[in-house]
Design an enzyme around this catalytic site. Structure first.
Site, PDB file in Angstrom:
ATOM      1  N   CYS A   1       0.806  -1.232   0.000  1.00 38.68           N
ATOM      2  CA  CYS A   1       0.000   0.000   0.000  1.00 38.68           C
ATOM      3  C   CYS A   1       0.837   1.278   0.000  1.00 38.68           C
ATOM      4  CB  CYS A   1      -0.934   0.017   1.206  1.00 38.68           C
ATOM      5  SG  CYS A   1      -2.144  -1.302   1.127  1.00 38.68           S
ATOM      6  N   ASN A  42     -10.233   0.103  -0.239  1.00 36.45           N
ATOM      7  CA  ASN A  42      -8.769   0.128  -0.272  1.00 36.45           C
ATOM      8  C   ASN A  42      -8.291  -0.440  -1.612  1.00 36.45           C
ATOM      9  OD1 ASN A  42      -6.036  -0.182   0.089  1.00 36.45           O
ATOM     10  ND2 ASN A  42      -6.194  -1.325   2.017  1.00 36.45           N
ATOM     11  N   HIS A 102      -3.392   7.327   2.632  1.00 36.54           N
ATOM     12  CA  HIS A 102      -3.804   6.038   2.073  1.00 36.54           C
ATOM     13  C   HIS A 102      -5.167   5.687   2.653  1.00 36.54           C
ATOM     14  CE1 HIS A 102      -3.910   1.919   0.905  1.00 36.54           C
ATOM     15  NE2 HIS A 102      -3.703   1.455   2.121  1.00 36.54           N
TER      16      HIS A 102
END
Ligand code: UT7
Length: 329
Positions: free
Chosen positions: A116, A286, A256
């Site tokens: 990520c 996500n 994020h």
């Protein structure tokens, strides 16, 4: 002569059409909209449907629109850094596949794997090629088809992931705008909490690995949450302190998008007020490498030249980091 910074000069994103709602997930696993919304902030995510389509297919529309917007051809790109955890194939690099699909004949490229945090690692890497004078146009893509490694029998993980991609173009800037500073970190001790068990060289694919669901993302959510919530917030605060920035100096915090509660903790730690925190997790979930460029794309029209942006991420590896950049247009 003033220092050359690597500035973002164009951004675009793409999410596939199919919307997987919390309501539909209720029909797949034992969950409910109230639990997902209150624990993660997610309402829906996008899924790339269709045989033979991969992460490069999410990137192509984003990059083509970006090139059009900037008024350049694919042949003007010097380097493509494709940040992804779900490459089209184990090899060759998805950067190569993308270059071929968009017709970038003069570019070299490579994939960057930092889960990520990948897009931030890619932005920092791409910036070096601009700052050194080696390249004039570097494309940094962040994208993932997370649905390809999501176990739709595991209710604690399948609710968070979605598919999407975004891309930015980096070019030299001598006005003091662009990527100013970055703090990036890796800790391989975190591998146990978030990884894919099979399909790599230590455990190649076999009937047994498929039967055991080992080709999906495995996550110990609570453990990851604990590391993410402190490290992402700390590193964002660290890059601000290092550059003598206080919360009023920040125009936008771009976190994020893994969990709304982690985003809120980062906002609290940095003191950035809620209206300056970019959040689209409720619509996309996500998307791993896609989250930050998708946020930049959706908020692009609100950014002003010289705005201070703080980007922050945490992900598998563990990897985490924060970038301070000044918007250039
Ligand atoms: O993107 C990079 C890195 N990833 C992250 O940053 C993700 C970090 N982790 C998280 O965001 C959260 O840990 C999750 C959203 C993944 C899970 O939330 P949680 O609050 O940590 O839940 P949990 O796994 O501790 O589970 C709590 C309870 C359990 O029930 P019991 O044992 O207390 O009875 C779970 O079985 O919630 C249950 N549960 C669910 N219930 C309804 C877990 N998933 C679900 C679900 N629906 N989807």
């Amino acid at each position: 002569m003033s220092k050359i910074h690597a500035a973002i000069t164009a951004v675009h994103g793409y999410v596939p059409d199919y919307v997987l709602t919390n309501k539909e997930l209720e029909t797949i696993v034992d969950t409910n909209d109230e639990w997902i919304t209150s624990r993660t902030g997610i309402k829906e995510r996008r899924i790339l449907k269709g045989e033979g389509l991969g992460t490069s297919d999410l990137a192509v529309p984003a990059v083509e629109a970006l090139l059009k917007k900037r008024g350049i051809t694919a042949n003007e790109i010097d380097l493509i850094i494709f940040c992804t955890t779900t490459p089209d194939r184990v090899f060759p690099a998805t950067a190569n596949i993308l270059a071929d699909k968009i017709g970038a004949k003069e570019a070299w490229g490579f994939d960057l794997q930092a889960a990520c945090s990948g897009f931030l690692f890619g932005l920092a890497t791409g910036s070096q090629f601009i700052e050194s004078g080696k390249h004039k146009k570097v494309l940094v893509v962040g994208g993932d088809k997370m649905s390809s490694i999501t176990n739709y029998k595991d209710r604690a993980t399948c609710i968070i992931f979605g598919d999407g991609a975004g891309a930015v173009l980096l070019e030299p800037n001598d006005e003091g705008n662009g990527v100013i500073d970055s703090i990036l970190k890796s800790d391989g001790a975190g591998v146990q909490y978030l990884h894919q068990k099979a399909g790599g060289s230590i455990k190649p694919a076999s009937h047994a690995t498929v039967d055991a669901d080992e080709h999906f993302a495995y996550q110990e959510g609570q453990a990851v949450f604990k590391f993410a919530v402190t490290n992402m917030a700390d590193v964002a605060a660290e890059v601000m302190e290092k550059n003598n920035l206080n919360s009023e100096d920040i125009a936008w915090l771009v976190p994020h998008q893994a969990n709304k509660r982690i985003i809120d903790a980062t906002a609290n730690r940095t003191g950035v007020s809620p209206e300056k925190v970019i959040i689209n997790i409720e619509r996309y979930g996500n998307t791993t490498n896609g989250t930050i460029p998708l946020c930049l794309w959706e908020w692009e029209s609100k950014f002003k030249k010289g705005d201070n942006l703080i980007l922050a991420a945490f992900g598998g590896g563990f990897t985490w980091g924060s970038i301070y950049l000044k918007w250039a247009y």
